[in-house]
Design a protein around this motif. Structure first.
Motif, PDB file in Angstrom:
ATOM      1  N   GLU A   3       0.869  -1.031  -0.125  1.00 41.56           N
ATOM      2  CA  GLU A   3      -0.191   0.057   0.021  1.00 41.56           C
ATOM      3  C   GLU A   3       0.919   1.341  -0.038  1.00 41.56           C
ATOM      4  OE1 GLU A   3      -2.359  -0.556   3.359  1.00 41.56           O
ATOM      5  OE2 GLU A   3      -0.631   0.153   4.753  1.00 41.56           O
ATOM      6  N   VAL A   4       0.389   2.376  -0.569  1.00 39.32           N
ATOM      7  CA  VAL A   4       1.000   3.578  -0.472  1.00 39.32           C
ATOM      8  C   VAL A   4       0.682   4.276   1.206  1.00 39.32           C
ATOM      9  CG1 VAL A   4       1.017   5.990  -1.410  1.00 39.32           C
ATOM     10  CG2 VAL A   4       0.391   4.108  -2.853  1.00 39.32           C
ATOM     11  N   THR A   5       1.672   4.861   1.569  1.00 34.04           N
ATOM     12  CA  THR A   5       1.839   5.437   3.068  1.00 34.04           C
ATOM     13  C   THR A   5       2.038   6.640   2.744  1.00 34.04           C
ATOM     14  OG1 THR A   5       3.855   4.868   3.650  1.00 34.04           O
ATOM     15  CG2 THR A   5       2.202   3.250   4.056  1.00 34.04           C
ATOM     16  N   GLN A   6       1.496   7.660   3.915  1.00 32.68           N
ATOM     17  CA  GLN A   6       1.809   9.031   3.766  1.00 32.68           C
ATOM     18  C   GLN A   6       1.770   9.489   4.988  1.00 32.68           C
ATOM     19  OE1 GLN A   6      -1.768   9.984   0.360  1.00 32.68           O
ATOM     20  NE2 GLN A   6      -0.564  11.877   1.002  1.00 32.68           N
ATOM     21  N   THR A   7       2.716  10.407   5.466  1.00 29.56           N
ATOM     22  CA  THR A   7       2.981  11.224   6.706  1.00 29.56           C
ATOM     23  C   THR A   7       3.297  12.781   6.509  1.00 29.56           C
ATOM     24  OG1 THR A   7       5.495  10.615   6.474  1.00 29.56           O
ATOM     25  CG2 THR A   7       3.903   9.010   7.772  1.00 29.56           C
ATOM     26  N   PRO A   8       2.663  13.424   7.318  1.00 29.37           N
ATOM     27  CA  PRO A   8       1.902  13.250   8.544  1.00 29.37           C
ATOM     28  C   PRO A   8       0.411  12.845   8.116  1.00 29.37           C
ATOM     29  CG  PRO A   8       2.222  15.408   8.578  1.00 29.37           C
ATOM     30  CD  PRO A   8       3.188  15.054   7.400  1.00 29.37           C
ATOM     31  N   SER A   9      -0.355  12.469   8.948  1.00 29.41           N
ATOM     32  CA  SER A   9      -1.613  12.258   8.541  1.00 29.41           C
ATOM     33  C   SER A   9      -2.546  13.912   8.699  1.00 29.41           C
ATOM     34  CB  SER A   9      -2.478  11.380   9.433  1.00 29.41           C
ATOM     35  OG  SER A   9      -2.486  12.018  10.865  1.00 29.41           O
ATOM     36  N   HIS A  10      -1.658  14.626   9.806  1.00 26.38           N
ATOM     37  CA  HIS A  10      -2.476  15.888   9.597  1.00 26.38           C
ATOM     38  C   HIS A  10      -1.237  16.960   9.780  1.00 26.38           C
ATOM     39  CE1 HIS A  10      -5.764  18.873  11.344  1.00 26.38           C
ATOM     40  NE2 HIS A  10      -5.175  19.377  10.441  1.00 26.38           N
ATOM     41  N   GLN A  11      -1.439  17.960   9.204  1.00 23.06           N
ATOM     42  CA  GLN A  11      -0.178  18.931   9.367  1.00 23.06           C
ATOM     43  C   GLN A  11      -1.115  20.306   9.405  1.00 23.06           C
ATOM     44  OE1 GLN A  11       3.575  18.503   8.675  1.00 23.06           O
ATOM     45  NE2 GLN A  11       3.482  20.521   9.506  1.00 23.06           N
ATOM     46  N   VAL A  19       5.963  23.634   3.834  1.00 19.63           N
ATOM     47  CA  VAL A  19       5.691  22.123   4.417  1.00 19.63           C
ATOM     48  C   VAL A  19       6.198  21.101   3.552  1.00 19.63           C
ATOM     49  CG1 VAL A  19       3.595  22.916   5.709  1.00 19.63           C
ATOM     50  CG2 VAL A  19       3.334  22.419   3.289  1.00 19.63           C
ATOM     51  N   ILE A  20       6.620  19.941   4.106  1.00 20.72           N
ATOM     52  CA  ILE A  20       6.872  18.957   3.122  1.00 20.72           C
ATOM     53  C   ILE A  20       6.066  17.893   3.536  1.00 20.72           C
ATOM     54  CG2 ILE A  20       8.639  17.213   2.509  1.00 20.72           C
ATOM     55  CD1 ILE A  20      10.822  19.586   3.162  1.00 20.72           C
ATOM     56  N   LEU A  21       5.320  17.340   2.413  1.00 20.29           N
ATOM     57  CA  LEU A  21       4.331  16.028   2.735  1.00 20.29           C
ATOM     58  C   LEU A  21       5.316  14.920   1.991  1.00 20.29           C
ATOM     59  CD1 LEU A  21       1.020  17.698   1.566  1.00 20.29           C
ATOM     60  CD2 LEU A  21       1.972  17.726   3.681  1.00 20.29           C
ATOM     61  N   ARG A  22       4.987  13.950   2.891  1.00 20.52           N
ATOM     62  CA  ARG A  22       5.780  12.640   2.476  1.00 20.52           C
ATOM     63  C   ARG A  22       5.085  11.364   2.087  1.00 20.52           C
ATOM     64  NH1 ARG A  22      10.758  14.317   3.941  1.00 20.52           N
ATOM     65  NH2 ARG A  22      10.877  15.837   5.715  1.00 20.52           N
ATOM     66  N   CYS A  23       5.382  10.686   1.154  1.00 21.43           N
ATOM     67  CA  CYS A  23       4.901   9.257   0.813  1.00 21.43           C
ATOM     68  C   CYS A  23       5.711   8.502   0.504  1.00 21.43           C
ATOM     69  CB  CYS A  23       4.077   9.892  -0.529  1.00 21.43           C
ATOM     70  SG  CYS A  23       3.380   8.528  -1.663  1.00 21.43           S
ATOM     71  N   TYR A  31       5.337   5.257 -11.472  1.00 15.66           N
ATOM     72  CA  TYR A  31       4.695   6.616 -11.834  1.00 15.66           C
ATOM     73  C   TYR A  31       4.167   6.824 -10.446  1.00 15.66           C
ATOM     74  CZ  TYR A  31       4.679   4.752 -16.659  1.00 15.66           C
ATOM     75  OH  TYR A  31       5.199   4.385 -17.808  1.00 15.66           O
ATOM     76  N   PHE A  32       4.406   8.155 -10.538  1.00 16.57           N
ATOM     77  CA  PHE A  32       3.936   8.714  -8.944  1.00 16.57           C
ATOM     78  C   PHE A  32       3.341  10.043  -9.203  1.00 16.57           C
ATOM     79  CE2 PHE A  32       6.823   5.563  -7.183  1.00 16.57           C
ATOM     80  CZ  PHE A  32       8.057   5.773  -8.185  1.00 16.57           C
ATOM     81  N   TYR A  33       2.294  10.352  -8.166  1.00 19.39           N
ATOM     82  CA  TYR A  33       1.348  11.412  -8.647  1.00 19.39           C
ATOM     83  C   TYR A  33       1.010  12.110  -7.124  1.00 19.39           C
ATOM     84  CZ  TYR A  33       0.461   8.473 -12.603  1.00 19.39           C
ATOM     85  OH  TYR A  33       0.623   7.562 -13.510  1.00 19.39           O
ATOM     86  N   TRP A  34       0.597  13.250  -7.261  1.00 16.35           N
ATOM     87  CA  TRP A  34       0.007  14.091  -6.231  1.00 16.35           C
ATOM     88  C   TRP A  34      -1.287  14.709  -6.544  1.00 16.35           C
ATOM     89  CZ3 TRP A  34       1.108  13.826  -1.198  1.00 16.35           C
ATOM     90  CH2 TRP A  34       2.509  13.608  -0.902  1.00 16.35           C
ATOM     91  N   TYR A  35      -2.264  14.307  -5.747  1.00 17.51           N
ATOM     92  CA  TYR A  35      -3.614  14.923  -5.945  1.00 17.51           C
ATOM     93  C   TYR A  35      -4.082  15.601  -4.605  1.00 17.51           C
ATOM     94  CZ  TYR A  35      -4.300  11.900  -9.988  1.00 17.51           C
ATOM     95  OH  TYR A  35      -4.073  11.119 -10.864  1.00 17.51           O
ATOM     96  N   ARG A  36      -4.976  16.542  -5.173  1.00 15.39           N
ATOM     97  CA  ARG A  36      -5.714  17.266  -3.765  1.00 15.39           C
ATOM     98  C   ARG A  36      -7.043  17.320  -3.809  1.00 15.39           C
ATOM     99  NH1 ARG A  36      -4.115  23.791  -3.658  1.00 15.39           N
ATOM    100  NH2 ARG A  36      -5.932  24.472  -5.373  1.00 15.39           N
ATOM    101  N   GLN A  37      -7.600  17.345  -2.658  1.00 17.19           N
ATOM    102  CA  GLN A  37      -9.135  17.631  -2.612  1.00 17.19           C
ATOM    103  C   GLN A  37      -9.381  18.831  -1.604  1.00 17.19           C
ATOM    104  OE1 GLN A  37     -11.430  14.267  -1.292  1.00 17.19           O
ATOM    105  NE2 GLN A  37     -13.135  15.070  -2.719  1.00 17.19           N
ATOM    106  N   PHE A  91      -3.315  13.956  -1.655  1.00 20.82           N
ATOM    107  CA  PHE A  91      -3.154  12.429  -1.767  1.00 20.82           C
ATOM    108  C   PHE A  91      -2.130  12.079  -2.552  1.00 20.82           C
ATOM    109  CE2 PHE A  91      -6.876  11.016   0.372  1.00 20.82           C
ATOM    110  CZ  PHE A  91      -8.088  11.870  -0.038  1.00 20.82           C
ATOM    111  N   CYS A  92      -1.164  11.256  -2.175  1.00 23.19           N
ATOM    112  CA  CYS A  92      -0.204  10.607  -2.838  1.00 23.19           C
ATOM    113  C   CYS A  92      -0.605   9.285  -3.845  1.00 23.19           C
ATOM    114  CB  CYS A  92       0.781  10.325  -2.267  1.00 23.19           C
ATOM    115  SG  CYS A  92       2.354   9.385  -3.172  1.00 23.19           S
ATOM    116  N   ALA A  93      -0.274   9.024  -4.952  1.00 19.20           N
ATOM    117  CA  ALA A  93      -0.590   7.650  -5.589  1.00 19.20           C
ATOM    118  C   ALA A  93       0.459   7.314  -6.595  1.00 19.20           C
ATOM    119  CB  ALA A  93      -1.978   8.213  -6.658  1.00 19.20           C
TER     120      ALA A  93
END
Lengths: 112, 115
Positions: A3-11, A19-23, A31-37, A91-93
């Motif tokens: 599975e894909v993991t991401q940290t932190p869960s809340h920033q 800020v740096i979001l990690r995946c 292939y790697f992606y970032w999305y946002r909602q 979201f990282c994918a």
């Protein structure tokens, strides 16, 4: 199951801060992606990354954003100077071939 | 960006019955379509996909139908179970030669399956 993991869960960050979001993508994916909602809106594409370079980016992904795969396992999204409107779920994918992307659980970014 | 639309914000179905979720698209360059399920506080989970060269793809209780002439696809869940209650997103992708897998999402449909 991988599975894909991401940290932190809340920033939570203040406007203007970096800020740096990690995946960590699935290990054999290419292939790697970032999305946002943004709350109440659609999931939006930000950027795709392949072969250690950006392959496509949206108009949202301006000079304040950057991505990096620093060590062959992590994939990061940096926002240099956050704005209030950057508050969203990010979201990282990753995918082993182009189409079927597997998403992480997301990082909720709150900019105050 | 209205290229992918899910016109029904919500759908309520009785357990055991069929759930049909619909999606329309406007961009004729899209050639691959996917359905994702999303629970609160989780990322989208891939469910099923279909290439534009097919009109149907089936995986267990999930079947996706594609009508290219109408630019319409649908997801059928039979039989529906309470655990299927979630938000369902339709997504579309363009030819890999010009797009590295960028997904364009619909707004989502909230499915509620009642016991």
């Amino acid at each position: 199951e991988p599975e894909v993991t991401q940290t932190p869960s809340h920033q939570v960050t203040q406007m203007g801060q970096e800020v740096i979001l990690r995946c960590v993508p699935i290990s054999n994916h290419l292939y790697f992606y970032w999305y946002r909602q943004i709350l109440g809106q659609k999931v939006e594409f930000l950027v795709s990354f392949y072969n250690n370079e950006i392959s496509e980016k949206s108009e949202i992904f301006d000079d304040q954003f950057s991505v990096e795969r620093p060590d062959g396992s992590n994939f990061t999204l940096k926002i240099r100077s956050t704005k209030l409107e950057d508050s969203a779920m990010y979201f990282c994918a990753s995918s082993g071939w182009i189409y079927e992307q597997y998403f992480g659980p997301g990082t909720r970014l709150t900019v105050t | 960006d209205q290229q992918v639309k899910q016109n029904s914000p919500s759908l309520s179905v009785q357990e055991g019955r069929i759930s049909i979720l619909n999606c329309d698209y406007t961009n004729s360059m899209f050639d691959y379509f996917l359905w994702y399920k999303k629970y609160p506080a989780e990322g989208p989970t891939f469910l099923i996909s279909i290439s534009s060269i097919k009109d149907k793809n089936e995986d267990g209780r999930f079947t996706v139908f594609l009508n290219k002439s109408a630019k319409h696809l649908s997801l059928h869940i039979v039989p529906s179970q309470p655990g299927d209650s979630a938000v369902y997103f339709c997504a579309a992708s363009r030819d890999g030669g010009t797009s590295y897998g960028k997904l364009t999402f619909g707004q989502g449909t909230i499915l509620t399956v009642h016991p």
